[in-house]
Structures are given as structure tokens and as C-alpha cells.
Scaffold this motif. Structure first.
Motif, PDB file in Angstrom:
ATOM      1  N   VAL A 175     -10.074 -10.338  -6.896  1.00  0.00           N
ATOM      2  CA  VAL A 175      -9.426  -9.050  -6.614  1.00  0.00           C
ATOM      3  C   VAL A 175     -10.022  -8.011  -7.566  1.00  0.00           C
ATOM      4  O   VAL A 175     -10.050  -8.220  -8.778  1.00  0.00           O
ATOM      5  CB  VAL A 175      -7.905  -9.144  -6.826  1.00  0.00           C
ATOM      6  N   SER A 213      -6.709  -3.054  -7.960  1.00  0.00           N
ATOM      7  CA  SER A 213      -6.395  -3.023  -6.528  1.00  0.00           C
ATOM      8  C   SER A 213      -5.186  -3.880  -6.194  1.00  0.00           C
ATOM      9  O   SER A 213      -5.018  -4.980  -6.724  1.00  0.00           O
ATOM     10  CB  SER A 213      -7.588  -3.499  -5.699  1.00  0.00           C
ATOM     11  N   ARG A 214      -4.364  -3.371  -5.275  1.00  0.00           N
ATOM     12  CA  ARG A 214      -3.242  -4.120  -4.722  1.00  0.00           C
ATOM     13  C   ARG A 214      -3.303  -4.176  -3.193  1.00  0.00           C
ATOM     14  O   ARG A 214      -2.366  -4.648  -2.546  1.00  0.00           O
ATOM     15  CB  ARG A 214      -1.909  -3.498  -5.161  1.00  0.00           C
ATOM     16  N   LYS A 215      -4.407  -3.665  -2.619  1.00  0.00           N
ATOM     17  CA  LYS A 215      -4.544  -3.652  -1.161  1.00  0.00           C
ATOM     18  C   LYS A 215      -5.916  -4.172  -0.769  1.00  0.00           C
ATOM     19  O   LYS A 215      -6.756  -3.446  -0.239  1.00  0.00           O
ATOM     20  CB  LYS A 215      -4.314  -2.245  -0.597  1.00  0.00           C
ATOM     21  N   PRO A 238       0.224  -8.647   5.389  1.00  0.00           N
ATOM     22  CA  PRO A 238       0.155  -8.012   4.080  1.00  0.00           C
ATOM     23  C   PRO A 238      -1.249  -8.054   3.492  1.00  0.00           C
ATOM     24  O   PRO A 238      -2.101  -8.826   3.944  1.00  0.00           O
ATOM     25  CB  PRO A 238       1.126  -8.853   3.244  1.00  0.00           C
ATOM     26  N   PRO A 239      -1.506  -7.237   2.474  1.00  0.00           N
ATOM     27  CA  PRO A 239      -2.802  -7.299   1.784  1.00  0.00           C
ATOM     28  C   PRO A 239      -3.068  -8.704   1.251  1.00  0.00           C
ATOM     29  O   PRO A 239      -2.146  -9.480   0.992  1.00  0.00           O
ATOM     30  CB  PRO A 239      -2.643  -6.291   0.639  1.00  0.00           C
ATOM     31  N   LEU A 240      -4.337  -9.020   1.092  1.00  0.00           N
ATOM     32  CA  LEU A 240      -4.732 -10.333   0.607  1.00  0.00           C
ATOM     33  C   LEU A 240      -4.293 -10.541  -0.834  1.00  0.00           C
ATOM     34  O   LEU A 240      -4.289  -9.599  -1.631  1.00  0.00           O
ATOM     35  CB  LEU A 240      -6.249 -10.500   0.715  1.00  0.00           C
ATOM     36  N   ARG A 241      -3.947 -11.782  -1.154  1.00  0.00           N
ATOM     37  CA  ARG A 241      -3.489 -12.137  -2.492  1.00  0.00           C
ATOM     38  C   ARG A 241      -4.252 -13.365  -2.982  1.00  0.00           C
ATOM     39  O   ARG A 241      -4.788 -14.141  -2.172  1.00  0.00           O
ATOM     40  CB  ARG A 241      -1.980 -12.445  -2.472  1.00  0.00           C
ATOM     41  N   PRO A 242      -4.314 -13.595  -4.301  1.00  0.00           N
ATOM     42  CA  PRO A 242      -4.949 -14.805  -4.809  1.00  0.00           C
ATOM     43  C   PRO A 242      -4.391 -16.054  -4.124  1.00  0.00           C
ATOM     44  O   PRO A 242      -3.177 -16.193  -3.954  1.00  0.00           O
ATOM     45  CB  PRO A 242      -4.620 -14.776  -6.303  1.00  0.00           C
ATOM     46  N   ASP A 280      -5.203 -16.826  -0.950  1.00  0.00           N
ATOM     47  CA  ASP A 280      -5.505 -16.670   0.475  1.00  0.00           C
ATOM     48  C   ASP A 280      -6.949 -17.065   0.755  1.00  0.00           C
ATOM     49  O   ASP A 280      -7.855 -16.801  -0.050  1.00  0.00           O
ATOM     50  CB  ASP A 280      -5.294 -15.219   0.925  1.00  0.00           C
ATOM     51  N   ILE A 307      -9.555 -16.019  -2.122  1.00  0.00           N
ATOM     52  CA  ILE A 307      -9.267 -14.913  -3.033  1.00  0.00           C
ATOM     53  C   ILE A 307      -8.749 -15.486  -4.350  1.00  0.00           C
ATOM     54  O   ILE A 307      -7.902 -16.390  -4.366  1.00  0.00           O
ATOM     55  CB  ILE A 307      -8.214 -13.961  -2.429  1.00  0.00           C
ATOM     56  N   ALA A 338      -7.660 -14.317  -8.655  1.00  0.00           N
ATOM     57  CA  ALA A 338      -7.255 -13.191  -9.497  1.00  0.00           C
ATOM     58  C   ALA A 338      -8.479 -12.587 -10.178  1.00  0.00           C
ATOM     59  O   ALA A 338      -9.433 -13.290 -10.519  1.00  0.00           O
ATOM     60  CB  ALA A 338      -6.249 -13.658 -10.540  1.00  0.00           C
TER      61      ALA A 338
END
Length: 324
Positions: free
Chosen positions: A120, A124-126, A276-280, A282, A298, A300
Motif C-alpha cells: 500500500v 493511501s487508504r483507497k 471496498p478499497p483493497l486492504r493488506p 487481499d 496486497i 502493508a
């Protein structure tokens, strides 16, 4: 023919993929020579440079199939453009989009391969993905016609144009492009499928390959798209890119995101951030008919390093147009 770059221990080789096995080629085999060859010459070169017996794909590491000097990303799917513009409240694409196949240059230092982790980007959060098809140049050329351009395309691969939508939005009003929103990762893979092998998928003047994306093994609900919906063919894109500029072997030209090929389109059309946005954790998988699939997990990333705001009000030198 499926041409890959593979890692065997600490060595990097060119390999030819057949089903679930790959034939390594000799260490001195030049990928550029392989890309530039016509099919008969390519087959002879492979036969002459085979190194040992074929190996199971599970015993090698697939790398990005090419390390491009330049990577142009076009915007050729009208449905994607319309859906993305809804996030910004725009009613329709700008008329200039219809005049020529526009593109931007992206970061060739950030090219990843199959199964490489995608961190990520700082701040960024999106985080979003983008499902694209890409052409790989085999022979150098400049000021090509679309008919000539066909001879310069060695083959095709998948491209994921990872995007930090919130970072992209911050820079958008300045008009300089996505800036840090697309500076951190680009995936190519899993291999290059030569143009002759994809000939059965051609419809009129372009490829017609089904495309879809999956998150954690589940296909996105709106379904995929087909490369037949590109507003320009790859040959036309190559011709445009070659105007006044020489294209070189290994250069990559991507289609732009297909319809329903990213999360941003869902957000724009539904007014919600679902999916939702991608997260660690995924895993994003792109699948294109006739080529295969490429996945990345994904992870961190680092936190942002602070940078000060602009220093303004500096003493300016006198200019001829100064009024004071």
C-alpha cells in the motif's frame, strides 16, 4: 508461443511455457532477439538454445516477462472512462478523448511480476487495481502506419495499473497527471503470448479477448469485458505512439482499463465504496482469455515521509512585463 522470464535459483532465464511446464533457454539467449523474430525464426531460435529438460512451472519463479524501457498506458475503453468520471461529477467524456488514442507514461522502475507483493503506497487508504491488456514491441519503428505497426507487435501480456485513488485525487486539479497515485507499482505477466498464437481471437481489425478480475478468488459482480470494445486497435495505438518517436523492442503499450475493470467504476456508478478499497491480505487476480492470469497480494506499506508545503512569497527578479 508463450515467452516468460523465469527465476531459477539466483539466475534469470528466458523460458518457453507449454501447459504447466517451462523450457529454460540458454543463459545468453536474448529476449529482444526472440521478440523481434518471425514465428519460424523464433521456433528455430528456441530449438537451438534449449537448456536442459522442461521444468514444472511450480519449480521456477515467474518474473515480469519484460523489463520495458518505456511503458505507455492508454485510455481506450469508453465505458471505463464514463464510469470513472462519475466519481468527479462529470456528465460525459471530454470531446478531445474521441480524437486520438491518448496515453501517459508510467513508472518502469516499479514493474512487478506474478505473485510479487504490492505494498500500500504511503498515505493511501483507497488502493485500487486496473485490469488491462498490453502489447509488447518486438521490432524498432518510427512513424508507422497501423498496417506497418502490426509487424512490430511481438505479443501480448496482462497489465495491472495499480492506483491510489485518494493520492490521485489530490494531484488531479493541477493537471499534471496522477503523480504519486500511480507511481508505486505496475504488474506485467504472467508471460508474453506471441501475436500469431492469438490470431484466432481476432475479430475484424482487433483482438476480442474476454477479460475479468477477481478479488480473493471471487469475480467482481458486474462481470468483465472484452478487448473488442477498445475504441482503437493496438495497431492504431502503436502507430500513434510512433509519431515522431522510435519504439524499441520491449516497450509496452497498455490498453487502459476495460469496462468494470476497477473499483473506481463501481464507486462512481453506485455512489458507495462497495466493493471496498483493497486492504493488506487481499489477492487481486486478472484473467484474460488466450493469455492466462496474474495474481498479486496486497501487503502493508510504509508511512508517508513529511514534505513541507510550497515556499511562496519569495523575492522575484524584475521582468520586462513587471508593473512595479
Amino acid at each position: 508461443m508463450k515467452i516468460a522470464r523465469i527465476g531459477i535459483g539466483d539466475a534469470t532465464r528466458v523460458g518457453i511455457v507449454d501447459g504447466d511446464r517451462v523450457q529454460p533457454l540458454a543463459a545468453e539467449t536474448d529476449l529482444s532477439e526472440l521478440l523481434a523474430a518471425i514465428p519460424a525464426q523464433r521456433a528455430e531460435l528456441v530449438e537451438r538454445t534449449k537448456d536442459g529438460e522442461p521444468r514444472p512451472l511450480s519449480e521456477v519463479r515467474l518474473l515480469a516477462p519484460v523489463q520495458p524501457r518505456t511503458l505507455r498506458d492508454f485510455l481506450t475503453f469508453e465505458e471505463h472512462l464514463e464510469g470513472s468520471l462519475k466519481v468527479m461529477g462529470a456528465a460525459a467524456p471530454h470531446p478531445a478523448w474521441y480524437d486520438q488514442p491518448l496515453f501517459y507514461f508510467t513508472n518502469t522502475n516499479a514493474v512487478l511480476g506474478p505473485d510479487d507483493p504490492v505494498a500500500v503506497p504511503p498515505g493511501s487508504r483507497k488502493l485500487d487495481f486496473e485490469l488491462e491488456l498490453a502489447a509488447v514491441i518486438g521490432k524498432p519503428g518510427k512513424d508507422l502506419s497501423p498496417e506497418q505497426a502490426a509487424e512490430h507487435i511481438a505479443g501480448y501480456t496482462l497489465f495491472n495499473d495499480w492506483s491510489a485513488r485518494d493520492l490521485q485525487a489530490i494531484a488531479a486539479p493541477v493537471g499534471m497527471g496522477a503523480v504519486k497515485g500511480k507511481d508505486f507499482a505496475n504488474t506485467l505477466g504472467p508471460w508474453i503470448v506471441t501475436a500469431d498464437e492469438l490470431a484466432p481471437y481476432r475479430r475484424d481489425d482487433r483482438l476480442a479477448l474476454d477479460m475479468h478480475a477477481e478479488i480473493n478468488g471471487v469475480a467482481l459482480p458486474a462481470g468483465g469485458d472484452t478487448s473488442a470494445n477498445m475504441a482503437w486497435s493496438f495497431e492504431e495505438m502503436v502507430a500513434f505512439a510512433s509519431r515522431g518517436a522510435e519504439l524499441l523492442p520491449g516497450d509496452v503499450l497498455a490498453s487502459g482499463t476495460c469496462g468494470a475493470g476497477c473499483l473506481l467504476e463501481y464507486w462512481g456508478r453506485t455512489g458507495t465504496e462497495e466493493p471496498p478499497p483493497l486492504r493488506p491480505g487481499d489477492v487481486v487476480t486478472l484473467v484474460v482469455e488466450g493469455i492466462g492470469s496474474v495474481s498479486n497480494r496486497i501487503v502493508a506499506g510504509a508511512g508517508p515521509v513529511a514534505v513541507p508545503k510550497a515556499r511562496v512569497g519569495q523575492r522575484r527578479r524584475p521582468r520586462p512585463w513587471s508593473t512595479t
